[in-house]
Design an enzyme around this catalytic site. Structure first.
Site, PDB file in Angstrom:
ATOM      1  N   HIS A 266     -18.877   4.848  49.250  1.00 15.35           N
ATOM      2  CA  HIS A 266     -18.551   6.249  49.596  1.00 15.35           C
ATOM      3  C   HIS A 266     -17.067   6.461  49.348  1.00 15.35           C
ATOM      4  CE1 HIS A 266     -18.770  10.136  51.242  1.00 15.35           C
ATOM      5  NE2 HIS A 266     -18.938   9.876  52.525  1.00 15.35           N
ATOM      6  N   HIS A 307     -22.270   9.603  39.324  1.00 15.37           N
ATOM      7  CA  HIS A 307     -22.270  10.101  40.701  1.00 15.37           C
ATOM      8  C   HIS A 307     -23.694  10.207  41.202  1.00 15.37           C
ATOM      9  CE1 HIS A 307     -21.581  12.831  44.127  1.00 15.37           C
ATOM     10  NE2 HIS A 307     -20.364  12.356  44.115  1.00 15.37           N
ATOM     11  N   ASP A 364     -13.371  10.064  41.999  1.00 20.96           N
ATOM     12  CA  ASP A 364     -12.764   8.833  42.497  1.00 20.96           C
ATOM     13  C   ASP A 364     -11.927   8.145  41.427  1.00 20.96           C
ATOM     14  OD1 ASP A 364     -14.024   8.882  45.120  1.00 20.96           O
ATOM     15  OD2 ASP A 364     -15.885   8.463  44.070  1.00 20.96           O
TER      16      ASP A 364
END
Length: 425
Positions: A266, A307, A364
């Protein structure tokens, strides 16, 4: 979207008519709340990937089309035209503030930015090499002890005030945690500055209070916080809602969200990106790294690509990808790992293997690069994520408190243990 208003489920000799809920956007949902009572069956959905756990008006994602909306506003428009504090106001109130409301909100956040001296004592009790997320969890939980006299959750103003306190104080906690790890003295936030500048100055100022603000850095960080502010019913937000469903106070609920975000699958993903770049080591090794990533037996994975929800380009990554190039140029940063990242991005975007599987760089991937360019330590990356996401967490907690359909979370299970057996002497 289907025009059906109900579906009929046949279960042996029994059948049940289940209503279909029509959302503003997205998939229709079959309401199975009376399924067990009428048929004796539960449903099984590992990871809740096909289950709506609540009704929410905050954020909408269309993973196939690469769409992200906050209160109906596309993330691309908010990133270009808004500020993080305006987005926070939008998330928790449902509408954008006018100029007077925004000014008052900024002032309230500044007024609540300081923390009790006992927080410094708590942070100082941790080892300097303790993971910052462990310290952040404890520090947020401590706020519930400091403000225990204003936790009447039936009082709308006390709920709102707690939300504001969390949004105001998490940057302060984050700065103090950074300083503790670096051996710098605890300090206080400069409440004359805006939200992001206040955080930067408190984080990086020298022992004598000196820090030169760079507006390019302020803008980049403000954008990152906007992109991280909310993301619908992800693991950490669902955790906040689950804990909140028990009647737990918002500090405890958000502390639980922090622990969920800590996981490498996460919020810890941006930390994993930098570790991957360090493993690759040099731009000259990118080509061989891409080859290894395609080989399932190699044990090597490209972090920061693809994702769980987006089966298209992550819309946040499109925004931050452009910003990353600008920030690196404006800061004049020279770093071999950033060269690795740039070459890896180009390779993945052009390689048929990744394109066919829609393994595009995600938020990210880019956020880790920007944090590194801003000289934020890798172990602090997830704290930065938590800082931005606090606004989304409290928005969901506030929404949940006034939801007439809210019930304590209680998932069912498929039991796979031993059948009944007698204890033998």
């Amino acid at each position: 979207m289907s025009d059906l208003d109900q579906v009929t489920l046949n279960a042996g000799e029994k059948s049940v008519v289940l209503p279909v809920i029509k959302p503003t956007l997205g998939n229709d949902c079959v309401d199975i709340s009376k399924l067990t009572k009428e048929t004796g069956y539960f449903t099984y959905d590992s990871g809740f990937t096909a289950t709506a756990s609540c009704k929410s008006a905050i954020t909408y994602i269309d993973g196939d089309k690469g769409v992200l909306l906050y209160r109906g506003y596309p993330i691309e428009q908010l990133s270009e035209k808004s500020s993080y504090v305006e987005v926070v106001y939008l998330l928790i109130n449902g509408e954008r503030p006018d100029a007077a409301q925004l000014k008052a909100f900024n002032e309230e956040l500044a007024a609540e930015a300081t923390v009790d001296a006992s927080v410094n004592t708590l942070i100082g009790s941790f080892a300097k090499d303790a993971h910052p997320m462990a310290i952040l969890t404890a520090a947020i939980a401590q706020l519930s002890g400091i403000y225990h006299a204003s936790l009447d959750l039936s009082d709308a103003e006390q709920r709102r005030k707690a939300a504001v306190r969390l949004i105001a104080k998490v940057p302060t906690l984050s700065a103090l945690i950074y300083r503790h790890g670096k051996g710098l003295p605890a300090n206080t936030p400069d409440t004359s500055l805006d939200y992001v500048s206040r955080f930067l100055k408190q984080t990086f100022e020298s022992a004598d209070g000196q820090y030169e603000l760079n507006q390019d850095v302020v803008k980049a960080l403000d954008l990152l916080f906007i992109l991280h502010a909310d993301h619908e019913q992800n693991a950490s937000t669902s955790t906040v809602r689950m804990v909140g469903s028990t009647g737990a106070n918002p500090y405890a609920s958000v502390a639980a969200g922090v622990t969920a975000l800590w996981g490498p699958a996460h919020g810890g993903a941006n930390e994993a990106v930098l570790k991957m770049l360090e493993e690759i080591g040099s731009a000259d090794n990118v080509e061989s790294a891409v080859v290894k990533a395609k080989d399932k037996t190699s044990g090597f994975r490209l972090m920061g690509f693809g994702h769980r929800v987006y089966k298209n380009f992550d819309p946040r990554a499109k925004v931050i990808g452009v910003m990353t190039g600008k920030v690196l140029e404006q800061l004049g940063v020279q770093d071999p790992l950033l060269d690795v990242a740039v070459k890896l991005e180009q390779a993945a975007l052009q390689d048929d293997y990744f394109v066919a599987r829609k393994l595009y760089p995600n938020v990210d991937f880019y956020s880790g690069i920007i944090y590194k360019a801003l000289q934020i330590p890798t172990e602090m990356f997830t704290v930065m994520f938590a800082l931005g996401r606090t606004s989304g967490w409290v928005a969901h907690w506030l929404e949940q408190q006034v939801d007439p359909e809210m019930k304590i979370g209680r998932p069912r299970q498929v039991y796979t243990g031993s059948d009944v057996r007698d204890y033998q002497g």
